[in-house]
Design a protein around this motif. Structure first.
Motif, PDB file in Angstrom:
ATOM      1  N   VAL A 350       0.841  -1.206   0.000  1.00 42.07           N
ATOM      2  CA  VAL A 350       0.000   0.000   0.000  1.00 42.07           C
ATOM      3  C   VAL A 350       0.873   1.251   0.000  1.00 42.07           C
ATOM      4  N   ALA A 351       1.959   1.232   0.783  1.00 51.07           N
ATOM      5  CA  ALA A 351       2.848   2.400   0.856  1.00 51.07           C
ATOM      6  C   ALA A 351       3.465   2.711  -0.504  1.00 51.07           C
ATOM      7  N   LEU A 352       3.939   1.666  -1.199  1.00 51.88           N
ATOM      8  CA  LEU A 352       4.530   1.870  -2.522  1.00 51.88           C
ATOM      9  C   LEU A 352       3.482   2.405  -3.499  1.00 51.88           C
ATOM     10  N   ARG A 353       2.314   1.783  -3.530  1.00 45.49           N
ATOM     11  CA  ARG A 353       1.288   2.198  -4.486  1.00 45.49           C
ATOM     12  C   ARG A 353       0.812   3.629  -4.196  1.00 45.49           C
ATOM     13  N   THR A 354       0.801   4.008  -2.928  1.00 44.22           N
ATOM     14  CA  THR A 354       0.384   5.365  -2.562  1.00 44.22           C
ATOM     15  C   THR A 354       1.301   6.408  -3.190  1.00 44.22           C
ATOM     16  N   VAL A 355       2.621   6.212  -3.073  1.00 41.03           N
ATOM     17  CA  VAL A 355       3.546   7.214  -3.632  1.00 41.03           C
ATOM     18  C   VAL A 355       3.542   7.165  -5.158  1.00 41.03           C
ATOM     19  N   LEU A 356       3.297   5.986  -5.741  1.00 37.27           N
ATOM     20  CA  LEU A 356       3.221   5.904  -7.202  1.00 37.27           C
ATOM     21  C   LEU A 356       2.010   6.665  -7.723  1.00 37.27           C
ATOM     22  N   LEU A 357       0.890   6.554  -7.033  1.00 42.05           N
ATOM     23  CA  LEU A 357      -0.317   7.274  -7.451  1.00 42.05           C
ATOM     24  C   LEU A 357      -0.166   8.779  -7.248  1.00 42.05           C
ATOM     25  N   ALA A 358       0.522   9.163  -6.183  1.00 42.85           N
ATOM     26  CA  ALA A 358       0.687  10.583  -5.892  1.00 42.85           C
ATOM     27  C   ALA A 358       1.632  11.253  -6.881  1.00 42.85           C
ATOM     28  N   GLY A 359       2.673  10.540  -7.298  1.00 41.05           N
ATOM     29  CA  GLY A 359       3.674  11.119  -8.189  1.00 41.05           C
ATOM     30  C   GLY A 359       4.794  11.777  -7.410  1.00 41.05           C
ATOM     31  N   PHE A 360       5.998  11.727  -7.966  1.00 39.33           N
ATOM     32  CA  PHE A 360       7.173  12.190  -7.231  1.00 39.33           C
ATOM     33  C   PHE A 360       7.087  13.667  -6.873  1.00 39.33           C
ATOM     34  N   ALA A 361       6.553  14.501  -7.754  1.00 39.43           N
ATOM     35  CA  ALA A 361       6.513  15.940  -7.486  1.00 39.43           C
ATOM     36  C   ALA A 361       5.720  16.240  -6.214  1.00 39.43           C
ATOM     37  N   ALA A 452      13.546   5.758 -13.068  1.00 36.65           N
ATOM     38  CA  ALA A 452      12.981   6.804 -13.926  1.00 36.65           C
ATOM     39  C   ALA A 452      11.462   6.700 -13.990  1.00 36.65           C
ATOM     40  N   THR A 453      10.941   5.466 -14.014  1.00 34.73           N
ATOM     41  CA  THR A 453       9.489   5.266 -14.037  1.00 34.73           C
ATOM     42  C   THR A 453       8.855   5.791 -12.754  1.00 34.73           C
ATOM     43  N   VAL A 454       9.504   5.494 -11.620  1.00 25.65           N
ATOM     44  CA  VAL A 454       8.983   5.929 -10.326  1.00 25.65           C
ATOM     45  C   VAL A 454       8.972   7.449 -10.229  1.00 25.65           C
TER      46      VAL A 454
END
Length: 792
Positions: A350-361, A452-454
């Motif tokens: 869940v933690a990983l998917r949360t930051v992926l959905l939010a986006g690095f910016a 780069a994808t992340v």
């Protein structure tokens, strides 16, 4: 499971114990930022990382051609035995191991379409036939599939489409030019039969039928809240030092009124318990299915015919659209990490998917913002005081954490980020486990070339880093992930679903609530706990709906139950379970029990009774009869042992029922009932469970009156424990309605349907599946011939 597998937890515990005491002290006192800075280098490649790689080999998530062959052959075997449901699931597992676009995966789809046809799922069968064709189904086998397509269309009443499909099949067979083989002759015979059926239906069209279940429903009154996304205008967001952020009724609220409709910001499906397929056995590849095989990994809809991920064997979807959405938003990153994420548990996922959905910016912006507050990390009272003072000087809700500059609390990443991680309250060992786990994920992302994808960058862009170290950007992502893993202990919301228990092939469907996924619902997380809540939460896919379960006067706080409910356990047990949330419950139910010193109702009802005179037993380790005229005493352990034996016998009885040995199951349950009466309170929940199981067995035999009699007794005990308007009572009344419906007890069925609807509509809403089924039963009963209605 929520946490990593036990072997990894032990490995990390050994690493923690081996650290220098000074380093342990620094890590224990560190902020999240400093924890990552200090701990990034503590995952040793030759030790912890190597151990984690070994553990990941047990969690198979890659595509394996040998597994695909095995599952396809097992599916063929069960299909031959006419176990079509089990065969369809095995064909799905086979498809998940095949490469996309290969002839092999097309055969899996075609085989599954045959199973779906026999199950009567004609629309889904057509979808699978289309998949088989698009994936290059072998040309020589096409006629058989085309005939199945025509038969599906015929069953759906689409006569012209069926005729067109037959024409294509006929042309294909003519082009093949082989007319002497037995297979070809069989196909020609089938073709002729289908043509005759189409002509017959065209000459005698069926009269148009009114939809039986098309019930006019009242639309729910709903006015959106201006300040809280997804919430009703009847709620307001408040904050104080004692309760933190919380929701309060801003007007009087009626039972059943919708208060919140929220889509999860992020959700991850939990594999859950595995279920052995009918007539299958454990082998080199597991033929059991879990929730991961039964529900879409994107929208959580139940699967009939899954669409497999293009890269791994684990992720499955209800449609190509869900597969594409998941791939675009997060799965292109998660795909190669499947085994690692299964090993490290749902919270890390869940933690990983949360930051992926939010986006690095957005992640980077909020992580940088949070560093200003790290100085107050170990002084939550100071933080609350500072916030309270700030709110006194600001208008409305603008100063409440999670709200945007306009004072709106939205279901956004900012709201998720502002959920409390309680970093100062977690044990140092637990924080170290979470830290090392998220570091392992980020190192795997870096080694797999996914950085780069992340970071939402072009592949050619390189992030500066020294050998073996995480880049500054990945450290930022890791810090946010660590925050989210810690948040989940207090803010994770289980998405539940009513799942059929048993074979599911009986006239009465027995269902139980099952945890399907773990999610972040930022608005739902605003609700504080009470052991006697005033709302119910229901789920449809990834969406949660909160409804009032009782009248809520204006000014009263809206309370959710985090699990320990006053109807299910005593105050001491509730307080112990609630300690994981880092607060001592002071709800009215707990205060009443603690101040009165009287045993909770649930403790009394689930107590032992005297084997001699049936009076209640009292005491701790040694129980004595409460009847002064009776001198019986017995150890608690001996009665607890009898209770465990009884539960095991009941489990055996249910296994006999699943094996279709109903008479033996009845004998065993009646014996259990007699034994239980000698030492359990008549109101004990287990007495109700036995009545429920007996009703289930009698319903299987079609003995509806006996089934209804036993279920009515069960309902009385459920009412005593959970209340006459509880959702548990509603579920039991739903089962009773099914039994009375099947037994043509029309007046009793209609009365029970009405009672069930009144309760379930409050907790689940008028559009819920159970309400729809009850409406369909009511419609069918009202359409029965008058002669039958008069006899009943």
């Amino acid at each position: 499971m929520a946490l990593p597998v036990e072997e990894w937890r032990l490995c990390v515990a050994r690493r923690w114990a081996a650290l220098e005491p000074a380093l342990r002290e620094r890590l224990a006192a560190a902020s999240l930022h400093d924890t990552l800075r200090l701990g990034c280098g503590l995952l040793r490649p030759e030790a912890e990382a190597a151990a984690l790689r070994r553990l990941c080999r047990r969690a198979r998530a890659d595509k394996e051609p040998a597994a695909a062959r095995f599952y396809r052959e097992e599916g063929n075997r069960l299909f031959g035995r006419r176990h079509y449901g089990a065969a369809a699931k095995l064909y799905s597992q086979a498809a998940s191991h095949e490469l996309p676009g290969s002839p092999e995966v097309s055969v899996c789809f075609a085989n599954r379409s045959a199973a779906l046809f026999h199950l009567g799922h004609f629309e889904v069968c057509l979808e699978d036939i289309a998949r088989a064709e698009s994936h290059g189904y072998p040309d020589r086998l096409l006629p058989k599939v085309l005939l199945r397509k025509a038969e599906c269309l015929l069953c759906l009443g689409r006569l012209q489409d069926a005729a067109d499909s037959l024409g294509v099949a006929e042309n294909k067979m003519a082009m093949d030019g082989i007319v002497t083989s037995p297979t070809h002759q069989t196909l020609l015979k089938k073709l002729s039969q289908l043509k005759s059926k189409i002509r017959e239906k065209e000459s005698c069209p069926e009269p148009a039928r009114e939809a039986c279940g098309d019930i006019q429903r009242k639309s729910e009154i709903w006015e959106e809240n201006d300040s809280i996304s997804g919430a009703s205008s009847s709620l307001s967001l408040n904050f104080d030092r004692e309760r933190g952020r919380h929701l309060v009724a801003s007007q009087d609220i009626l039972p059943g009124q919708s208060l919140l409709k929220e889509e999860a910001f992020v959700s991850v499906l939990c594999p859950g318990e595995s279920h052995l397929l009918q007539d299958s056995s454990e082998t080199a590849w597991d033929t059991r299915v879990t929730n991961a095989d039964l529900y879409c990994h994107c929208c959580l809809r139940q699967l009939l015919a899954s669409v497999p991920c293009r890269g791994c064997s684990y992720a499955k979807y209800c449609s190509q659209n869900c597969a594409d959405v998941a791939w675009e938003q997060y799965h292109r990153t998660e795909c190669s990490l499947g085994a690692l994420l299964l090993t490290l548990g749902v919270f890390c996922h869940v933690a990983l998917r949360t930051v992926l959905l939010a986006g690095f910016a957005e992640v980077s912006r909020l992580v940088e913002w949070s560093h200003d507050g790290d100085k107050d990390l170990h002084n939550p009272e100071a933080r609350c005081k500072h916030l309270s003072e700030a709110l006194d000087t600001r208008a409305g809700t603008r100063g409440i954490p999670g709200c945007n500059d306009d004072g709106q609390y939205q279901s956004s990443y900012q709201a998720v980020f502002n959920l409390l991680p309680h970093a100062e309250k977690h044990s140092p060992e637990h924080k170290f486990l979470c830290m090392l786990s998220v570091v392992a994920i980020c190192k795997q992302l870096q080694e797999a070339g996914l950085e780069a994808t992340v970071l939402n960058q072009e592949s050619s862009e390189k992030c500066e880093k020294t050998s073996g170290e995480l880049s500054p950007e990945l450290k930022t992502m890791a810090e946010a992930m660590l925050r989210h893993v810690l948040q989940l202990q207090c803010n994770a919301q289980a998405i539940t679903v009513m799942q059929e228990s048993g074979s599911g092939d009986g006239a009465v469907v027995n269902k139980k609530p099952v945890r399907l996924a773990t999610a972040f619902f930022p608005v739902l997380s605003l609700l504080n706990h009470s052991c006697c809540p005033n709302i119910s939460v229901s789920f449809s896919g990834t969406a949660a709906t909160v409804r009032a379960s009782q009248p809520i006067p204006s000014g009263q706080e809206i309370f959710h139950c985090y699990g320990p409910h006053r109807c299910r356990m005593g105050v001491a047990e509730r307080q112990q379970l609630l300690s994981q949330y880092f607060f001592e419950c002071r709800c009215q139910a707990c205060l009443d029990e603690l101040e009165s010193g009287v045993k909770s109702v649930v403790s009394v009802r689930n107590s032992f009774c005297c084997p001699s005179c049936r009076a209640p037993m009292q005491g701790e380790d040694v129980l004595c009869c409460s009847n002064e005229a009776c001198a019986i005493s017995v150890s608690r352990e001996s009665l607890s042992h009898r209770l465990r034996d009884l539960q095991q016998q009941m489990k055996t009885a249910l296994e006999l029922l699943r094996a279709r040995e109903a008479d033996q199951a009845i004998k065993m349950l009646l014996k259990c009932q007699m034994d239980a009466g000698n030492f359990l309170s008549p109101e004990h929940l287990l007495m109700g469970e036995m009545e429920d199981h007996l009703a289930q067995v009698y319903a299987t035999l079609g003995k509806w009156q006996e089934a209804a009699r036993h279920l009515e007794r069960s309902i009385e005990i459920v009412k005593m424990h959970h209340g006459p308007s509880s959702i548990e009572t509603g579920h039991e009344l739903f089962k009773l309605a099914q039994i009375l419906f099947n037994g043509f007890a029309v007046s009793e069925a209609l009365s029970t349907i009405q009672r069930a609807e009144e309760i379930l509509s409050v907790h689940c809403g008028p559009q819920s599946t159970q309400i729809q089924e009850l409406e369909e039963m009511k419609t069918c009963l009202s359409e029965l011939p008058r002669s039958i209605l008069q006899r009943t």
